[in-house]
Structures are given as structure tokens and as C-alpha cells.
Design a protein around this motif. Structure first.
Motif, PDB file in Angstrom:
ATOM      1  N   MET A   1       9.749  -5.058 -16.111  1.00 29.83           N
ATOM      2  CA  MET A   1       9.004  -5.357 -14.882  1.00 29.83           C
ATOM      3  C   MET A   1       7.596  -5.830 -15.212  1.00 29.83           C
ATOM      4  O   MET A   1       7.066  -6.750 -14.588  1.00 29.83           O
ATOM      5  CB  MET A   1       8.963  -4.117 -13.996  1.00 29.83           C
ATOM      6  CG  MET A   1       8.194  -4.291 -12.690  1.00 29.83           C
ATOM      7  SD  MET A   1       8.118  -2.758 -11.733  1.00 29.83           S
ATOM      8  CE  MET A   1       7.046  -1.760 -12.780  1.00 29.83           C
TER       9      MET A   1
ATOM     10  N   TYR B   1      13.385  -0.698 -18.051  1.00 31.26           N
ATOM     11  CA  TYR B   1      13.232  -1.366 -16.762  1.00 31.26           C
ATOM     12  C   TYR B   1      11.756  -1.564 -16.430  1.00 31.26           C
ATOM     13  O   TYR B   1      11.337  -2.617 -15.956  1.00 31.26           O
ATOM     14  CB  TYR B   1      13.915  -0.536 -15.670  1.00 31.26           C
ATOM     15  CG  TYR B   1      13.821  -1.145 -14.288  1.00 31.26           C
ATOM     16  CD1 TYR B   1      14.730  -2.121 -13.880  1.00 31.26           C
ATOM     17  CD2 TYR B   1      12.816  -0.751 -13.395  1.00 31.26           C
ATOM     18  CE1 TYR B   1      14.643  -2.687 -12.607  1.00 31.26           C
ATOM     19  CE2 TYR B   1      12.716  -1.315 -12.137  1.00 31.26           C
ATOM     20  CZ  TYR B   1      13.627  -2.280 -11.743  1.00 31.26           C
ATOM     21  OH  TYR B   1      13.527  -2.846 -10.506  1.00 31.26           O
TER      22      TYR B   1
ATOM     23  N   GLU C   1       0.534  -0.059 -12.728  1.00 31.10           N
ATOM     24  CA  GLU C   1       1.321  -0.551 -13.839  1.00 31.10           C
ATOM     25  C   GLU C   1       0.684  -0.261 -15.188  1.00 31.10           C
ATOM     26  O   GLU C   1       1.345  -0.329 -16.217  1.00 31.10           O
ATOM     27  CB  GLU C   1       1.552  -2.050 -13.674  1.00 31.10           C
ATOM     28  CG  GLU C   1       2.403  -2.381 -12.462  1.00 31.10           C
ATOM     29  CD  GLU C   1       2.312  -3.839 -12.079  1.00 31.10           C
ATOM     30  OE1 GLU C   1       1.422  -4.523 -12.616  1.00 31.10           O
ATOM     31  OE2 GLU C   1       3.131  -4.275 -11.258  1.00 31.10           O
TER      32      GLU C   1
END
Length: 349
Positions: free
Chosen positions: A330, A326, A84
Motif C-alpha cells: 500500500m 499488504y 502511514e
């Protein structure tokens, strides 16, 4: 100075200092790109999604391996450090349209930490037809619309679309070398562009494409069904005959189709402006000064095209933005990794 005023000034000072150091308190997301030319594009895209809790740092994957295999360097990096706090931002090339036939294609269309352009490359965005008149205005400071860029690229796209489907068809097979992107580009070459021969150029391209399509049909007599199926699938993926130019090789489009066209149009617009200055000048000195001022104000067509950001309303660009949104949404539900876990700037050997 009163105590309250001193306290307010001190508070303002520390607030300003905290803002200057805000990045240290935000989550850093490293965004690796393929080349120097990609940095500004992806900085512009990603910058829209920075907020009080995260920011992006756009960088190259390696200081030593920039000459070739840039996308492969990125793929290797992603496979080892995916997460991430690190993303890859790449040109789609054909990898999006061949839909997982190769490992690189599979990674690009399925990995949530890899973002791609949807169109072939950033050069295709820079050549976005509805924005080209504005590029001419930036380069010439003349807003006279003398050429229909959108119509020309629409007709060009329609002319090359049947052969483009064949190109993707070949790249979905192990025999892609039998009809490479270079082979495709040779067929759709427009030749020398002038404002007077724009129509004949399209006719000639359509003729060359038709001839090549007939040859490929003879060489692949059993491919009709798969060809028609692919044609429909490409439409679902966003490719339509009016905008095929967005999906062909970006450098070919930029260097061989759009830049020569813009160059001729801008040459006419500059000459038109200079003639106007000469007509309206009251005397020679005024004319000379006005011409000098104008000539120092205009810009290189290629430079303005590279800086073009008029593509932001393109549906393909909106899809890219939706992907990034998106991802950012997230991240709001996850905790950042320690800064020490960030991959180093240098690519692993």
C-alpha cells in the motif's frame, strides 16, 4: 596509476559511501512496540520487508512509562498520530479473539496501522511445538530426540480447549472478572514435570478442566447456544483444539508449561552427552578436557527458548507477514510525509 583506474576507484568509493548513507534516502516507518522483549521479534519480522525505498525503526513508545499500561500507551499514541509513517506492533492477547468487544480490541482488529501477533504473544511463538527439539539441540548440542513435544502440547491443548472457550466467552461479556485469565491459568496448571509423569499430568489437567467446565455450565444454564456458537467462531479465527496452547497467556505457557518441560529434557540430554564423553575418553585428562569443552559450549535453556525463531512456518505467523506485506504494498502507492512530521520518540503526556 592510470586515469581510468583512478576514475573507477573514485566511482566505487562514492557508490560505497552512498550505500552506507542509504537510510537517509529511504522512507522511515516508525514501529512502536510494547516492551524491550518485543524489539527483536518485530525487528526480525519487519526487516524482511525493508527495501530500497523504505525501512523500519523499531522503538518503545515512552522512556518514562514502561512499567504498566504499555498497550494503552500505544493505543493513545496511535489515536493521535496514526498514519502511514507510524505503526504499532502489539501482542494479540485476547483482543483478537474477543473481536471488538472493547475499544482496544476494536482498534487492534480494524486499524490498518496496528499489527498483532494473532497468537496471544511472542512467547507463544517461541514455544511453537515443532521447533522445540531444535531448541534442545541448541541448548545441549545433542540431537537425540527423547520426547515428543508436539504430541504433549497437542494433548495439553485438547485437554484445556473446552475451558479456553469458556474463558473467551467470559471476556466477551462485562462479567469477565467472574472467570479471569488468572482463574483459567490456575485450573490448567500442570504442576511438577518429569519425563515419567507427562501422561498423568495431561490426565490431571483434563480432570480439573472437566470439573470446572461442569461448574461454569451450572452457573450459566442458558449459555449452551452461545458457547457452541463461539466454539465454531474460534475455529474460523484460527483456533483449533490441537493448538490451544498458542492462544493462552504467553508468560504462563513459557514459564509454567514449556520451560520446565524443556529443562527436564535438556537435563537428560546433557547427562547423556557427558556419559558418552566419559565412556569414550582414553584417559582422565582427555575426559576432563572434553567435559570442560562441552560444558562451556552448552547454553541456558531459557536463553535459547527466547532466541527461538523456529516458528516462522506457523500459519499464524504467515498471516502476520501477509498483513505487513499488504501494508508495504500500500505504501508503494503513496508519498512519504516530511521527516519533520514523524512523532517524537517520547510519548505525549
Amino acid at each position: 596509476m592510470g586515469k581510468r583506474l583512478r576514475d573507477n576507484l573514485t566511482s566505487d568509493y562514492f557508490n560505497a559511501a552512498n550505500k552506507l548513507n542509504a537510510k537517509t534516502a529511504r522512507r522511515r516507518i516508525v514501529a512502536y512496540v510494547e516492551s524491550y522483549d518485543d524489539i527483536f521479534f518485530w525487528r526480525s519480522v519487519l526487516g524482511e520487508y525493508e527495501n530500497d525505498s523504505l525501512y523500519f525503526e523499531v522503538m518503545l513508545p515512552s522512556k518514562t512509562n514502561l512499567a504498566k499500561g504499555k498497550k494503552q500507551v500505544l493505543m493513545n499514541l496511535i489515536s493521535k498520530h496514526v498514519g502511514e509513517d507510524m505503526i504499532a506492533c502489539v501482542d494479540a492477547d485476547y483482543d483478537y479473539l474477543i473481536q471488538g468487544v472493547t475499544k482496544t480490541s476494536e482498534a487492534i482488529i480494524s486499524n490498518p496501522y496496528i499489527f498483532h501477533t494473532y497468537v496471544y504473544a511472542i512467547e507463544n511463538y517461541q514455544c511453537y511445538a515443532p521447533s522445540l527439539h531444535d531448541v534442545c539441540v541448541m541448548a545441549t548440542l545433542n540431537d537425540h530426540q527423547i520426547f515428543e513435544f508436539g504430541e504433549y502440547l497437542r494433548l495439553f491443548s485438547q485437554a484445556i480447549f473446552p475451558l479456553f472457550v469458556w474463558s473467551i466467552w467470559y471476556y466477551r461479556t462485562p462479567n469477565y472478572g467472574d472467570f479471569s485469565i488468572s482463574d483459567f491459568n490456575k485450573v490448567i496448571e500442570t504442576g511438577h514435570f518429569t519425563l515419567a509423569n507427562a501422561g498423568p499430568i495431561i490426565s490431571n489437567v483434563r480432570h480439573k478442566v472437566g470439573r470446572k467446565v461442569m461448574q461454569l455450565q451450572k452457573e450459566n444454564p442458558d449459555a449452551k447456544e452461545s458457547y457452541m456458537s463461539l466454539k465454531e467462531e474460534l475455529k474460523v479465527l484460527g483456533v483449533n483444539a490441537d493448538e490451544t496452547y498458542l492462544y493462552i497467556q504467553g508468560h504462563h505457557l513459557f514459564d509454567n508449561v514449556v520451560s520446565p518441560m524443556l529443562g527436564k529434557v535438556c537435563e537428560r540430554l546433557r547427562r547423556e552427552r557427558e556419559n558418552e564423553i566419559q565412556r569414550k575418553a582414553l584417559h582422565f585428562t582427555q575426559m576432563r578436557n572434553e567435559l570442560s569443552c562441552y560444558q562451556h559450549s552448552v547454553e541456558s535453556v531459557t536463553s535459547m527458548l527466547k532466541k527461538n525463531t523456529g516458528f516462522k512456518k506457523a500459519p499464524q505467523y504467515q498471516r502476520l507477514k501477509a498483513d505487513i506485506k499488504y501494508f508495504v504494498d500500500m505504501l508503494s502507492n503513496t508519498k512519504p510525509k516530511a521527516e519533520t512530521e514523524q512523532p517524537k520518540e517520547e510519548s505525549p503526556k
